[in-house]
Scaffold this motif. Structure first.
Motif, PDB file in Angstrom:
ATOM      1  N   GLY A  41     -18.941  -4.898   5.639  1.00 45.25           N
ATOM      2  CA  GLY A  41     -19.457  -4.018   4.609  1.00 45.25           C
ATOM      3  C   GLY A  41     -18.330  -3.423   3.806  1.00 45.25           C
ATOM      4  O   GLY A  41     -17.188  -3.892   3.877  1.00 45.25           O
ATOM      5  N   ARG A 146     -27.042   8.643   9.216  1.00 40.42           N
ATOM      6  CA  ARG A 146     -26.928   7.223   9.531  1.00 40.42           C
ATOM      7  C   ARG A 146     -28.303   6.592   9.476  1.00 40.42           C
ATOM      8  O   ARG A 146     -29.232   7.104  10.090  1.00 40.42           O
ATOM      9  CB  ARG A 146     -26.399   7.043  10.957  1.00 40.42           C
ATOM     10  CG  ARG A 146     -24.991   7.544  11.157  1.00 40.42           C
ATOM     11  CD  ARG A 146     -24.781   7.986  12.575  1.00 40.42           C
ATOM     12  NE  ARG A 146     -23.444   8.513  12.765  1.00 40.42           N
ATOM     13  CZ  ARG A 146     -22.409   7.800  13.201  1.00 40.42           C
ATOM     14  NH1 ARG A 146     -22.587   6.549  13.563  1.00 40.42           N
ATOM     15  NH2 ARG A 146     -21.223   8.343  13.317  1.00 40.42           N
ATOM     16  N   ASP A 157     -29.044  -3.719   8.803  1.00 41.51           N
ATOM     17  CA  ASP A 157     -28.336  -3.036   7.720  1.00 41.51           C
ATOM     18  C   ASP A 157     -28.008  -1.615   8.160  1.00 41.51           C
ATOM     19  O   ASP A 157     -28.817  -0.949   8.816  1.00 41.51           O
ATOM     20  CB  ASP A 157     -29.203  -2.997   6.452  1.00 41.51           C
ATOM     21  CG  ASP A 157     -29.203  -4.337   5.737  1.00 41.51           C
ATOM     22  OD1 ASP A 157     -28.507  -5.259   6.210  1.00 41.51           O
ATOM     23  OD2 ASP A 157     -29.893  -4.465   4.717  1.00 41.51           O
ATOM     24  N   HIS A 159     -26.288   2.146   6.844  1.00 38.05           N
ATOM     25  CA  HIS A 159     -25.820   3.014   5.761  1.00 38.05           C
ATOM     26  C   HIS A 159     -25.372   4.330   6.366  1.00 38.05           C
ATOM     27  O   HIS A 159     -26.060   4.890   7.224  1.00 38.05           O
ATOM     28  CB  HIS A 159     -26.933   3.273   4.742  1.00 38.05           C
ATOM     29  CG  HIS A 159     -27.328   2.055   4.006  1.00 38.05           C
ATOM     30  ND1 HIS A 159     -26.666   1.601   2.893  1.00 38.05           N
ATOM     31  CD2 HIS A 159     -28.303   1.150   4.251  1.00 38.05           C
ATOM     32  CE1 HIS A 159     -27.214   0.488   2.470  1.00 38.05           C
ATOM     33  NE2 HIS A 159     -28.212   0.185   3.287  1.00 38.05           N
ATOM     34  N   HIS A 160     -24.226   4.804   5.891  1.00 43.51           N
ATOM     35  CA  HIS A 160     -23.665   6.034   6.446  1.00 43.51           C
ATOM     36  C   HIS A 160     -23.290   6.958   5.292  1.00 43.51           C
ATOM     37  O   HIS A 160     -22.486   6.586   4.424  1.00 43.51           O
ATOM     38  CB  HIS A 160     -22.425   5.680   7.269  1.00 43.51           C
ATOM     39  CG  HIS A 160     -21.736   6.856   7.872  1.00 43.51           C
ATOM     40  ND1 HIS A 160     -20.579   7.394   7.382  1.00 43.51           N
ATOM     41  CD2 HIS A 160     -22.051   7.619   8.941  1.00 43.51           C
ATOM     42  CE1 HIS A 160     -20.199   8.416   8.122  1.00 43.51           C
ATOM     43  NE2 HIS A 160     -21.083   8.581   9.077  1.00 43.51           N
ATOM     44  N   ASP A 161     -23.878   8.149   5.265  1.00 45.01           N
ATOM     45  CA  ASP A 161     -23.532   9.170   4.271  1.00 45.01           C
ATOM     46  C   ASP A 161     -22.740  10.254   4.973  1.00 45.01           C
ATOM     47  O   ASP A 161     -22.976  10.562   6.155  1.00 45.01           O
ATOM     48  CB  ASP A 161     -24.793   9.788   3.661  1.00 45.01           C
ATOM     49  CG  ASP A 161     -25.591   8.789   2.852  1.00 45.01           C
ATOM     50  OD1 ASP A 161     -24.992   7.822   2.363  1.00 45.01           O
ATOM     51  OD2 ASP A 161     -26.818   8.967   2.736  1.00 45.01           O
ATOM     52  N   ARG A 171     -22.520   8.617   0.013  1.00 44.38           N
ATOM     53  CA  ARG A 171     -22.242   7.375   0.729  1.00 44.38           C
ATOM     54  C   ARG A 171     -20.779   7.285   1.160  1.00 44.38           C
ATOM     55  O   ARG A 171     -19.885   7.527   0.361  1.00 44.38           O
ATOM     56  CB  ARG A 171     -22.567   6.204  -0.204  1.00 44.38           C
ATOM     57  CG  ARG A 171     -22.199   4.858   0.331  1.00 44.38           C
ATOM     58  CD  ARG A 171     -22.512   3.787  -0.701  1.00 44.38           C
ATOM     59  NE  ARG A 171     -22.089   2.482  -0.222  1.00 44.38           N
ATOM     60  CZ  ARG A 171     -20.877   1.968  -0.454  1.00 44.38           C
ATOM     61  NH1 ARG A 171     -19.985   2.633  -1.144  1.00 44.38           N
ATOM     62  NH2 ARG A 171     -20.579   0.769   0.018  1.00 44.38           N
ATOM     63  N   SER A 174     -21.568   1.137   3.814  1.00 42.17           N
ATOM     64  CA  SER A 174     -22.762   0.323   4.067  1.00 42.17           C
ATOM     65  C   SER A 174     -22.330  -1.049   4.544  1.00 42.17           C
ATOM     66  O   SER A 174     -21.284  -1.552   4.117  1.00 42.17           O
ATOM     67  CB  SER A 174     -23.679   0.210   2.849  1.00 42.17           C
ATOM     68  OG  SER A 174     -23.005   0.375   1.667  1.00 42.17           O
TER      69      SER A 174
END
Ligand code: HEM
Length: 183
Positions: A41, A146, A157, A159-161, A171, A174
Motif C-alpha cells: 500500500g 482502522r 483492504d 485503511h488507517h487514519d 489518512r 491504505s
C-alpha cells in the motif's frame, strides 16, 4: 503431566477456522480474518516530506478463546518494490464481545499503545481508539481509526487514519492484502 514437546505450550494457535482448536463462537464475526495476509500500500501525512510505498504482512490467529492475536510488520519499498528498510511493527489482541463488538489492545515499538473499540461483522471491522498511551519519548499520537474490509474471501483492504503531531484525523495508510497459503 509432561508437555508433549518439552518447553513448548501444548496449546497451539490456529490460523484458519478449519484447524484445531475450533474458533470460539464469539469469533464468528472475524473468522474471515484468520490467517496470514501480505500485500502492499501507500501512505503519507502532512508533516512528512512525501508519500511512501510499503509492503506489509499481517497475521490473525486464535487459541480457542474469544480473542484474536494480531501481529503486523511493514517495510518501505521503492518504486520497483525493492525493500528499503523496516518500518512499523505492532502486535495486540482483539477481544470479541457479543454482537460483534470488539475491544482491541495494540502496541508499537515507537512507544505507542492503543486501546480501540468498534464492531466487526459482514466482512469488515471498524476500530477507533478510545485511549492512546505514550511512553515519554513517543511521538504525540491522539487517536487512530482502522478499517479492515474483506472485498472477497482472499482480499483484505486496510485503511488507517491518524490524529497525531498536532494534525487533525486524516489518512496515514491504505493497503490491499492477499491471503497467503498456510505454511
Ligand atoms: C503499515 C504501517 C505503517 C507504516 C508503513 C508507517 C510509515 C510511516 C513512515 C514512513 C513515517 C515517516 C517517518 C519514517 O520515515 O519512519 C511515519 C511516521 C509516523 N507514523 Fe506511521 N506507519 C505505519 C503505522 C503507523 C501507526 C499504526 C501509527 C500510530 C498509531 C503511526 C504513526 C505515525 C506517526 C505519529 C508518525 C510521525 C509523524 C511526524 O512526526 O511527522 N504509523 N509512518
Amino acid at each position: 503431566m509432561a508437555d508433549p514437546v518439552p518447553g513448548q505450550s501444548p496449546f497451539r494457535d490456529a490460523r484458519s477456522p478449519e484447524e484445531e482448536p475450533a474458533p470460539h463462537a464469539l469469533l464468528g464475526p472475524v473468522t474471515g480474518l484468520l490467517g496470514t495476509w501480505a500485500g502492499g500500500g501507500d501512505g503519507g501525512y502532512p508533516t512528512l516530506d512525501g508519500d511512501f510505498a510499503y509492503r506489509q504482512q499481517v497475521t490473525f490467529s486464535h487459541d480457542g478463546r474469544p480473542f484474536l492475536h494480531y501481529e503486523a510488520r511493514a517495510w518501505l519499498v521503492d518504486a520497483d518494490g525493492t525493500p528499503l528498510r523496516p518500518s512499523a511493527r505492532e502486535t495486540g489482541w482483539w477481544r470479541l464481545q457479543p454482537d460483534g463488538h470488539v475491544e482491541a489492545l495494540i502496541t508499537q515499538p515507537t512507544g505507542v499503545a492503543e486501546l480501540l473499540t468498534g464492531r466487526a461483522g459482514s466482512g469488515s471491522a471498524d476500530l477507533v481508539s478510545g485511549q492512546v498511551a505514550l511512553t515519554p519519548t513517543a511521538k504525540h499520537v491522539d487517536a487512530s481509526r482502522r478499517r479492515y474490509t474483506l472485498t472477497d474471501a482472499d482480499t483484505l483492504d486496510f485503511h488507517h487514519d491518524l490524529q497525531a503531531v498536532g494534525q487533525p484525523m486524516q489518512r496515514h495508510l491504505s493497503a490491499r492484502l492477499h491471503r497467503t497459503p498456510a505454511p
